[in-house]
Design an enzyme around this catalytic site. Structure first.
Site, PDB file in Angstrom:
ATOM      1  N   GLU A   1     -62.064   6.792  78.294  1.00 27.05           N
ATOM      2  CA  GLU A   1     -63.020   6.346  79.309  1.00 27.05           C
ATOM      3  C   GLU A   1     -62.736   6.964  80.675  1.00 27.05           C
ATOM      4  OE1 GLU A   1     -63.351   2.096  80.004  1.00 27.05           O
ATOM      5  OE2 GLU A   1     -65.042   2.443  81.343  1.00 27.05           O
TER       6      GLU A   1
ATOM      7  N   ASP B   1     -60.446   3.256  74.979  1.00 32.66           N
ATOM      8  CA  ASP B   1     -60.783   2.478  76.180  1.00 32.66           C
ATOM      9  C   ASP B   1     -59.497   1.768  76.611  1.00 32.66           C
ATOM     10  OD1 ASP B   1     -61.726   0.902  78.181  1.00 32.66           O
ATOM     11  OD2 ASP B   1     -63.493   0.216  77.095  1.00 32.66           O
TER      12      ASP B   1
ATOM     13  N   ILE C   1     -58.738  -0.228  79.180  1.00 30.06           N
ATOM     14  CA  ILE C   1     -58.973  -1.668  79.451  1.00 30.06           C
ATOM     15  C   ILE C   1     -60.455  -1.913  79.232  1.00 30.06           C
ATOM     16  CG2 ILE C   1     -58.874  -3.572  81.089  1.00 30.06           C
ATOM     17  CD1 ILE C   1     -56.742  -2.159  82.657  1.00 30.06           C
ATOM     18  N   ASP C   2     -60.776  -2.628  78.187  1.00 30.45           N
ATOM     19  CA  ASP C   2     -62.173  -3.033  78.040  1.00 30.45           C
ATOM     20  C   ASP C   2     -62.301  -4.436  78.602  1.00 30.45           C
ATOM     21  OD1 ASP C   2     -64.879  -2.670  77.240  1.00 30.45           O
ATOM     22  OD2 ASP C   2     -64.485  -4.292  75.850  1.00 30.45           O
TER      23      ASP C   2
ATOM     24  N   THR D   1     -62.863  -4.417  82.282  1.00 31.89           N
ATOM     25  CA  THR D   1     -62.212  -4.132  83.572  1.00 31.89           C
ATOM     26  C   THR D   1     -62.658  -5.126  84.645  1.00 31.89           C
ATOM     27  OG1 THR D   1     -61.971  -1.803  83.020  1.00 31.89           O
ATOM     28  CG2 THR D   1     -61.829  -2.348  85.340  1.00 31.89           C
TER      29      THR D   1
ATOM     30  N   ASP E   1     -66.201   1.907  73.823  1.00 28.65           N
ATOM     31  CA  ASP E   1     -66.360   0.459  73.626  1.00 28.65           C
ATOM     32  C   ASP E   1     -66.637   0.145  72.157  1.00 28.65           C
ATOM     33  OD1 ASP E   1     -66.336  -0.243  76.446  1.00 28.65           O
ATOM     34  OD2 ASP E   1     -68.353   0.605  76.572  1.00 28.65           O
TER      35      ASP E   1
HETATM   36  C1  IPD Z   1     -67.501  -2.474  79.731  1.00 29.50           C
HETATM   37  C2  IPD Z   1     -67.420  -3.908  79.271  1.00 29.50           C
HETATM   38  C3  IPD Z   1     -68.687  -4.620  79.655  1.00 29.50           C
HETATM   39  C4  IPD Z   1     -69.925  -3.921  79.090  1.00 29.50           C
HETATM   40  C5  IPD Z   1     -69.950  -2.449  79.457  1.00 29.50           C
HETATM   41  C6  IPD Z   1     -68.644  -1.804  79.008  1.00 29.50           C
HETATM   42  P1  IPD Z   1     -65.184  -1.493  80.587  1.00 29.50           P
HETATM   43  O1  IPD Z   1     -66.335  -1.769  79.459  1.00 29.50           O
HETATM   44  O2  IPD Z   1     -67.214  -3.989  77.884  1.00 29.50           O
HETATM   45  O3  IPD Z   1     -68.662  -5.933  79.221  1.00 29.50           O
HETATM   46  O4  IPD Z   1     -71.085  -4.513  79.615  1.00 29.50           O
HETATM   47  O5  IPD Z   1     -71.047  -1.814  78.855  1.00 29.50           O
HETATM   48  O6  IPD Z   1     -68.689  -0.425  79.290  1.00 29.50           O
HETATM   49  O7  IPD Z   1     -65.847  -0.701  81.687  1.00 29.50           O
HETATM   50  O8  IPD Z   1     -64.694  -2.805  81.052  1.00 29.50           O
HETATM   51  O9  IPD Z   1     -64.190  -0.683  79.833  1.00 29.50           O
END
Ligand code: IPD
Length: 290
Positions: A83, A103, A105-106, A108, A233
């Site tokens: 990411e 990813d 940190i999913d 964030t 994700d």
């Molecule tokens: C995001 C989260 C968020 C979702 C976004 C993702 P990130 O990932 O999962 O809930 O709405 O589409 O990209 O930016 O926290 O790695």
């Protein structure tokens, strides 16, 4: 033959050539999880990326670097999609080469707010086919794994999706995505309204696409849809859901395109098709166009 070529041809040589890769992914996900858990309560320097709702911290970059540098050392010929490397300008293209999709940190935004729903996600594809996925829920210390043809597990307990087919008994998960312009918001809220009018039991937004997808794999929800999520994700979670008996498809009802930034996942075909008929498309740029 050079060592890298041998590595790339491992699958054809028989056995389970990706077993070691998955073991390394599990170790790295746990290690990353410890870093994230410790940083959760600390002060953070927060920046934005594609929109004011698309956040990044020093920890995201640090964790991605820890994971990718360890993997590069062990598997020098593999490819990497991360990411934060993509945000920094690396190409996001899936080739036939063994490719790690990460990813760091999913969730964030949750991480920034100390909301304890955060995960690290590591997917792995060969010949553009997803081979395994590892997702670690950092605060609850839950390790979700899925290996193509070998099932999906959470802390070694086998996962099984919900078999619900009746939309009026459905718990649906979604995430908001990064765009906040009026047209996107109208479509996003319109989709929620359509589902609520169709009398589903409920809709939940937890702030982490990967963990929402893990809930689906565990049978704790019946379906998931989203526009604006990314391949990092989705990659690991897709293997986990499919191995738990679920379906992961495009929002049109057709086959999944990992780079298309949209998805429907469900325990049953009926639930997936119900969502495909009910929701309107929200346009996002493909990951491989950036
Ligand atoms: C995001 C989260 C968020 C979702 C976004 C993702 P990130 O990932 O999962 O809930 O709405 O589409 O990209 O930016 O926290 O790695």
């Amino acid at each position: 033959m050079k060592p890298c070529e041998e590595e790339g041809l491992g699958a054809a040589a028989g056995g389970d050539p990706w077993k070691e890769c998955m073991e390394v992914a599990v170790q790295l996900a746990r290690r990353a999880g410890q870093i994230i858990k410790k940083a959760l309560t600390e002060e953070k320097l927060v920046s934005t990326k594609t929109s004011a709702a698309d956040l990044v911290t020093e920890t995201d970059n640090f964790v991605e670097n820890v994971i990718i540098s360890a993997l590069k050392e062990k598997f020098p010929c593999h490819r990497f999609i991360g990411e934060e490397s993509t945000a920094a300008g690396s190409k996001c293209v899936l080739t036939d080469n063994p490719t790690w999709i990460i990813d760091p940190i999913d969730g964030t935004c949750n991480f920034v707010h100390r909301f304890p729903t955060v995960a690290v996600s590591i997917g792995f594809a060969v010949n553009q086919e997803l081979e395994f996925g590892v997702i670690y829920h950092c605060t609850e210390e839950r390790l979700y794994t899925g290996r193509r043809g070998q099932g999906a597990f959470c802390n070694e307990k086998r996962l099984q999706v919900s078999k619900e087919t009746d939309k009026s008994k459905a718990l649906i998960l979604t995430e908001i995505g990064p765009k906040r312009d009026p047209e996107t918001l109208k479509l996003f809220l319109g989709n929620m309204e359509s589902l609520l009018k169709a009398q589903v039991h409920g809709i939940r937004v937890i702030g982490s696409a990967t963990l929402a997808l893990c809930h689906l794999a565990s049978g704790a929800a019946d379906a998931y849809y989203q526009f604006g999520l990314h391949c990092w994700d989705l990659a690991a979670a897709t293997v986990i859901i499919r191995e738990a008996g679920g379906i992961v498809i495009d929002t049109s009802g057709g086959p999944l395109d990992l780079m298309s930034c949209r998805v429907i996942a469900a325990g049953t075909k009926e639930m997936a098709m119900f969502l495909a008929q009910e929701i309107q498309t929200i346009h996002y740029r493909r990951d491989d166009e950036n």
